[in-house]
Write a protein that holds these residues in place. Structure first.
Motif, PDB file in Angstrom:
ATOM      1  N   ALA A   1       1.015 -17.871 -35.583  1.00  0.00           N
ATOM      2  CA  ALA A   1       0.982 -19.091 -36.398  1.00  0.00           C
ATOM      3  C   ALA A   1       0.497 -18.782 -37.808  1.00  0.00           C
ATOM      4  N   ARG A   2       1.104 -19.449 -38.769  1.00  0.00           N
ATOM      5  CA  ARG A   2       0.727 -19.270 -40.163  1.00  0.00           C
ATOM      6  C   ARG A   2      -0.480 -20.126 -40.540  1.00  0.00           C
ATOM      7  N   GLU A   3      -0.538 -21.331 -40.015  1.00  0.00           N
ATOM      8  CA  GLU A   3      -1.649 -22.249 -40.316  1.00  0.00           C
ATOM      9  C   GLU A   3      -2.764 -22.055 -39.311  1.00  0.00           C
ATOM     10  N   ILE A   4      -3.988 -22.019 -39.814  1.00  0.00           N
ATOM     11  CA  ILE A   4      -5.131 -21.766 -38.929  1.00  0.00           C
ATOM     12  C   ILE A   4      -5.403 -22.953 -38.004  1.00  0.00           C
ATOM     13  N   VAL A   5      -5.073 -24.154 -38.446  1.00  0.00           N
ATOM     14  CA  VAL A   5      -5.261 -25.330 -37.582  1.00  0.00           C
ATOM     15  C   VAL A   5      -4.297 -25.270 -36.407  1.00  0.00           C
ATOM     16  N   HIS A   6      -3.066 -24.868 -36.663  1.00  0.00           N
ATOM     17  CA  HIS A   6      -2.107 -24.727 -35.573  1.00  0.00           C
ATOM     18  C   HIS A   6      -2.557 -23.642 -34.604  1.00  0.00           C
ATOM     19  N   SER A   7      -3.090 -22.565 -35.155  1.00  0.00           N
ATOM     20  CA  SER A   7      -3.590 -21.484 -34.307  1.00  0.00           C
ATOM     21  C   SER A   7      -4.733 -21.972 -33.416  1.00  0.00           C
ATOM     22  N   ALA A   8      -5.625 -22.781 -33.954  1.00  0.00           N
ATOM     23  CA  ALA A   8      -6.729 -23.325 -33.154  1.00  0.00           C
ATOM     24  C   ALA A   8      -6.214 -24.265 -32.062  1.00  0.00           C
ATOM     25  N   LEU A   9      -5.191 -25.045 -32.370  1.00  0.00           N
ATOM     26  CA  LEU A   9      -4.630 -25.944 -31.349  1.00  0.00           C
ATOM     27  C   LEU A   9      -3.903 -25.158 -30.257  1.00  0.00           C
ATOM     28  N   TYR A  10      -3.210 -24.099 -30.639  1.00  0.00           N
ATOM     29  CA  TYR A  10      -2.590 -23.237 -29.632  1.00  0.00           C
ATOM     30  C   TYR A  10      -3.655 -22.557 -28.769  1.00  0.00           C
ATOM     31  N   PHE A  11      -4.783 -22.207 -29.400  1.00  0.00           N
ATOM     32  CA  PHE A  11      -5.903 -21.624 -28.656  1.00  0.00           C
ATOM     33  C   PHE A  11      -6.425 -22.606 -27.609  1.00  0.00           C
ATOM     34  N   ALA A  12      -6.489 -23.885 -27.973  1.00  0.00           N
ATOM     35  CA  ALA A  12      -6.892 -24.908 -27.002  1.00  0.00           C
ATOM     36  C   ALA A  12      -5.890 -24.972 -25.855  1.00  0.00           C
ATOM     37  N   GLY A  13      -4.607 -24.872 -26.171  1.00  0.00           N
ATOM     38  CA  GLY A  13      -3.586 -24.866 -25.127  1.00  0.00           C
ATOM     39  C   GLY A  13      -3.704 -23.675 -24.200  1.00  0.00           C
ATOM     40  N   VAL A  14      -4.038 -22.512 -24.772  1.00  0.00           N
ATOM     41  CA  VAL A  14      -4.233 -21.310 -23.952  1.00  0.00           C
ATOM     42  C   VAL A  14      -5.410 -21.505 -23.005  1.00  0.00           C
ATOM     43  N   LEU A  15      -6.507 -22.046 -23.518  1.00  0.00           N
ATOM     44  CA  LEU A  15      -7.680 -22.243 -22.666  1.00  0.00           C
ATOM     45  C   LEU A  15      -7.426 -23.282 -21.580  1.00  0.00           C
ATOM     46  N   ILE A  16      -6.667 -24.314 -21.897  1.00  0.00           N
ATOM     47  CA  ILE A  16      -6.295 -25.298 -20.870  1.00  0.00           C
ATOM     48  C   ILE A  16      -5.401 -24.639 -19.825  1.00  0.00           C
ATOM     49  N   GLY A  17      -4.478 -23.796 -20.272  1.00  0.00           N
ATOM     50  CA  GLY A  17      -3.612 -23.078 -19.333  1.00  0.00           C
ATOM     51  C   GLY A  17      -4.401 -22.174 -18.399  1.00  0.00           C
ATOM     52  N   VAL A  18      -5.405 -21.491 -18.933  1.00  0.00           N
ATOM     53  CA  VAL A  18      -6.257 -20.650 -18.085  1.00  0.00           C
ATOM     54  C   VAL A  18      -7.027 -21.505 -17.083  1.00  0.00           C
ATOM     55  N   GLY A  19      -7.498 -22.673 -17.531  1.00  0.00           N
ATOM     56  CA  GLY A  19      -8.180 -23.588 -16.612  1.00  0.00           C
ATOM     57  C   GLY A  19      -7.263 -24.071 -15.499  1.00  0.00           C
ATOM     58  N   VAL A  20      -6.019 -24.368 -15.837  1.00  0.00           N
ATOM     59  CA  VAL A  20      -5.054 -24.807 -14.819  1.00  0.00           C
ATOM     60  C   VAL A  20      -4.740 -23.669 -13.850  1.00  0.00           C
ATOM     61  N   ILE A  21      -4.671 -22.439 -14.362  1.00  0.00           N
ATOM     62  CA  ILE A  21      -4.463 -21.292 -13.472  1.00  0.00           C
ATOM     63  C   ILE A  21      -5.615 -21.182 -12.476  1.00  0.00           C
ATOM     64  N   PHE A  22      -6.841 -21.415 -12.928  1.00  0.00           N
ATOM     65  CA  PHE A  22      -7.971 -21.412 -12.004  1.00  0.00           C
ATOM     66  C   PHE A  22      -7.816 -22.493 -10.940  1.00  0.00           C
ATOM     67  N   PHE A  23      -7.307 -23.675 -11.332  1.00  0.00           N
ATOM     68  CA  PHE A  23      -7.081 -24.736 -10.347  1.00  0.00           C
ATOM     69  C   PHE A  23      -6.030 -24.308  -9.322  1.00  0.00           C
ATOM     70  N   VAL A  24      -4.960 -23.661  -9.792  1.00  0.00           N
ATOM     71  CA  VAL A  24      -3.899 -23.219  -8.881  1.00  0.00           C
ATOM     72  C   VAL A  24      -4.438 -22.175  -7.905  1.00  0.00           C
ATOM     73  N   LEU A  25      -5.373 -21.357  -8.360  1.00  0.00           N
ATOM     74  CA  LEU A  25      -5.949 -20.314  -7.502  1.00  0.00           C
ATOM     75  C   LEU A  25      -7.132 -20.812  -6.670  1.00  0.00           C
ATOM     76  N   ASN A  26      -7.320 -22.120  -6.614  1.00  0.00           N
ATOM     77  CA  ASN A  26      -8.374 -22.777  -5.821  1.00  0.00           C
ATOM     78  C   ASN A  26      -9.790 -22.422  -6.273  1.00  0.00           C
ATOM     79  N   ALA A  27      -9.962 -22.134  -7.539  1.00  0.00           N
ATOM     80  CA  ALA A  27     -11.286 -21.948  -8.125  1.00  0.00           C
ATOM     81  C   ALA A  27     -11.561 -23.174  -8.996  1.00  0.00           C
ATOM     82  N   VAL A  28     -11.760 -24.315  -8.340  1.00  0.00           N
ATOM     83  CA  VAL A  28     -11.837 -25.594  -9.024  1.00  0.00           C
ATOM     84  C   VAL A  28     -13.046 -25.658  -9.957  1.00  0.00           C
ATOM     85  N   TYR A  29     -14.186 -25.191  -9.500  1.00  0.00           N
ATOM     86  CA  TYR A  29     -15.399 -25.253 -10.321  1.00  0.00           C
ATOM     87  C   TYR A  29     -15.225 -24.439 -11.609  1.00  0.00           C
TER      88      TYR A  29
END
Length: 84
Positions: A25-53
């Motif tokens: 990403a060229r804009e730092i704000v867009h990069s930060a929002l994509y970073f939030a999406g990555v962290l949400i994706g990692v959280g969802v992966i934990f849910f799929v792997l039954n590591a809810v906490y």
């Protein structure tokens, strides 16, 4: 293929795409929002792997606090200082 595997593969692919978009990403704000999406994706992966906490902590701490702090830091920085 089970439904869990399909869900995991979809979320993992979306997380990888968001990570690439974050780096390219060229804009730092867009990069930060994509970073939030990555962290949400990692959280969802934990849910799929039954590591809810761990998934809840991932989303609450990292997305709820760290990304918001990064966005506030970006927004409060004057743009002419960054460009000059």
């Amino acid at each position: 293929m089970s439904l869990d595997l399909v869900g995991f593969l979809i979320v993992a692919a979306a997380t990888i795409v968001l990570a690439l978009m974050m780096v390219l990403a060229r804009e730092i704000v867009h990069s930060a929002l994509y970073f939030a999406g990555v962290l949400i994706g990692v959280g969802v992966i934990f849910f799929v792997l039954n590591a809810v906490y761990v998934g809840i902590i991932q989303i609450l701490i990292y997305v709820g606090a760290v990304v918001v702090l990064i966005l506030f830091g970006i927004m409060l920085t004057r743009r002419n200082i960054l460009l000059g």
